[in-house]
Scaffold this active site. Structure first.
Site, PDB file in Angstrom:
ATOM      1  N   PRO A   1      37.506   6.791  94.980  1.00 33.90           N
ATOM      2  CA  PRO A   1      37.410   5.339  95.044  1.00 33.90           C
ATOM      3  C   PRO A   1      36.450   4.713  94.029  1.00 33.90           C
ATOM      4  CG  PRO A   1      36.429   6.367  96.987  1.00 33.90           C
ATOM      5  CD  PRO A   1      37.175   7.433  96.255  1.00 33.90           C
ATOM      6  N   ASN A   2      36.902   3.607  93.502  1.00 33.87           N
ATOM      7  CA  ASN A   2      36.159   2.755  92.562  1.00 33.87           C
ATOM      8  C   ASN A   2      36.062   3.324  91.155  1.00 33.87           C
ATOM      9  OD1 ASN A   2      35.464   0.644  94.492  1.00 33.87           O
ATOM     10  ND2 ASN A   2      34.207   2.218  95.453  1.00 33.87           N
TER      11      ASN A   2
ATOM     12  N   ARG B   1      32.316  -1.101  85.994  1.00 34.65           N
ATOM     13  CA  ARG B   1      31.505  -0.893  87.198  1.00 34.65           C
ATOM     14  C   ARG B   1      30.116  -0.366  86.843  1.00 34.65           C
ATOM     15  NH1 ARG B   1      32.179   4.347  91.092  1.00 34.65           N
ATOM     16  NH2 ARG B   1      30.797   3.630  92.737  1.00 34.65           N
TER      17      ARG B   1
ATOM     18  N   TYR C   1      27.161   4.244  85.210  1.00 33.02           N
ATOM     19  CA  TYR C   1      28.365   5.045  84.969  1.00 33.02           C
ATOM     20  C   TYR C   1      28.879   4.978  83.531  1.00 33.02           C
ATOM     21  CZ  TYR C   1      28.373   5.224  90.052  1.00 33.02           C
ATOM     22  OH  TYR C   1      28.012   5.428  91.365  1.00 33.02           O
TER      23      TYR C   1
ATOM     24  N   ASN D   1      36.266  14.297  91.235  1.00 31.54           N
ATOM     25  CA  ASN D   1      35.126  13.439  91.530  1.00 31.54           C
ATOM     26  C   ASN D   1      35.520  12.644  92.776  1.00 31.54           C
ATOM     27  OD1 ASN D   1      33.124  11.565  91.776  1.00 31.54           O
ATOM     28  ND2 ASN D   1      33.031  11.053  89.596  1.00 31.54           N
TER      29      ASN D   1
ATOM     30  N   ALA E   1      32.513   8.142  96.479  1.00 33.18           N
ATOM     31  CA  ALA E   1      31.766   7.941  97.734  1.00 33.18           C
ATOM     32  C   ALA E   1      32.216   8.883  98.846  1.00 33.18           C
ATOM     33  CB  ALA E   1      31.883   6.492  98.177  1.00 33.18           C
TER      34      ALA E   1
ATOM     35  N   GLU F   1      33.508  20.118  91.536  1.00 30.53           N
ATOM     36  CA  GLU F   1      33.129  18.736  91.848  1.00 30.53           C
ATOM     37  C   GLU F   1      32.316  18.174  90.684  1.00 30.53           C
ATOM     38  OE1 GLU F   1      31.449  18.087  95.836  1.00 30.53           O
ATOM     39  OE2 GLU F   1      29.860  16.960  94.853  1.00 30.53           O
TER      40      GLU F   1
ATOM     41  N   HIS G   1      30.146  14.701  89.205  1.00 27.78           N
ATOM     42  CA  HIS G   1      29.580  13.362  89.365  1.00 27.78           C
ATOM     43  C   HIS G   1      29.045  12.897  88.020  1.00 27.78           C
ATOM     44  CE1 HIS G   1      30.188  13.433  93.582  1.00 27.78           C
ATOM     45  NE2 HIS G   1      29.646  14.632  93.610  1.00 27.78           N
TER      46      HIS G   1
ATOM     47  N   ARG H   1      19.212   9.481  92.834  1.00 30.63           N
ATOM     48  CA  ARG H   1      19.585   8.164  93.364  1.00 30.63           C
ATOM     49  C   ARG H   1      19.242   8.076  94.864  1.00 30.63           C
ATOM     50  NH1 ARG H   1      25.465   6.789  91.559  1.00 30.63           N
ATOM     51  NH2 ARG H   1      24.758   4.700  92.193  1.00 30.63           N
TER      52      ARG H   1
HETATM   53  C1  DQA Z   1      29.768   9.260  91.816  1.00 30.96           C
HETATM   54  C2  DQA Z   1      28.511   9.245  92.695  1.00 30.96           C
HETATM   55  C3  DQA Z   1      28.823   8.745  94.093  1.00 30.96           C
HETATM   56  O1  DQA Z   1      27.645   8.725  94.887  1.00 30.96           O
HETATM   57  C4  DQA Z   1      29.371   7.323  94.026  1.00 30.96           C
HETATM   58  O2  DQA Z   1      29.748   6.895  95.315  1.00 30.96           O
HETATM   59  C5  DQA Z   1      30.495   7.187  93.064  1.00 30.96           C
HETATM   60  C6  DQA Z   1      30.432   7.889  91.777  1.00 30.96           C
HETATM   61  C7  DQA Z   1      29.469   9.678  90.368  1.00 30.96           C
HETATM   62  O3  DQA Z   1      30.404  10.047  89.671  1.00 30.96           O
HETATM   63  O4  DQA Z   1      28.305   9.617  89.925  1.00 30.96           O
HETATM   64  O5  DQA Z   1      31.427   6.427  93.285  1.00 30.96           O
HETATM   65  O6  DQA Z   1      30.685  10.198  92.342  1.00 30.96           O
END
Ligand code: DQA
Length: 153
Positions: free
Chosen positions: A12-13, A20, A25, A76, A79, A100, A102, A109
């Site tokens: 998501p997002n 964003r 990011y 990835n 959230a 995984e 990030h 964070r």
């Molecule tokens: C994320 C880190 C997560 O905590 C966050 O909710 C994201 C992006 C990252 O790529 O740094 O949406 O996965």
């Protein structure tokens, strides 16, 4: 055994990458991420199927779909990393290596980002290298697949 194909799954997002929170990011887009992974994989003879969804169930469906279609998954979970038992169970259920990724350094964070529901059932985790983390994960995944003889074509 899987074919020389990787699945790239973004949660998501991450469709908003570039717009964003660019301070966290970066300015590159999800399209840039997909191109980076595809180009890196292609150099080693692998193709990539890339999906993004804002919905947990889609990610579960694609993890299941990858079993038999791919030799590994780079994900990835965004959230959902921090709370999805469904995604963790899907990763556990498939016989593929999963890495995984990030973009940000989640450990520097908010404390709720420090734990991952998914990482304990993954082959590895790449954190905090920005978009380049996806390239590093791709190289690590291919190295793992090749060294374990996981691909069959
Ligand atoms: C994320 C880190 C997560 O905590 C966050 O909710 C994201 C992006 C990252 O790529 O740094 O949406 O996965």
């Amino acid at each position: 055994m899987g074919t020389k194909r990787l699945y790239l799954l973004n949660g998501p997002n991450l469709n908003l990458l570039g717009k964003r929170e660019p301070g966290t990011y970066g300015k590159q887009t999800l399209e840039d991420v997909a191109k980076l992974v595809k180009d890196t994989a292609w150099d080693h003879g692998y193709e990539v199927v890339a999906y993004q969804s804002n919905h947990e169930g889609d990610l579960v469906d694609w993890i299941q779909e990858a079993d038999g279609e791919a030799a590994g998954i780079i994900i990835n979970p965004a959230a959902y990393t921090h709370n999805s038992i469904a995604i963790r169970d899907a990763v556990s259920a498939v016989s593929l290596p999963v890495i995984e990724v990030h973009i940000s350094n989640v450990h520097s964070r908010e404390s709720f980002r420090h734990s991952s529901m998914i990482a304990p059932v993954c082959a590895g985790q790449v954190v905090g290298f920005g978009i380049d983390g996806y390239r590093l994960a791709t190289l690590g995944m291919i190295q793992k697949i090749e060294s374990e003889g996981r691909h069959d074509s």
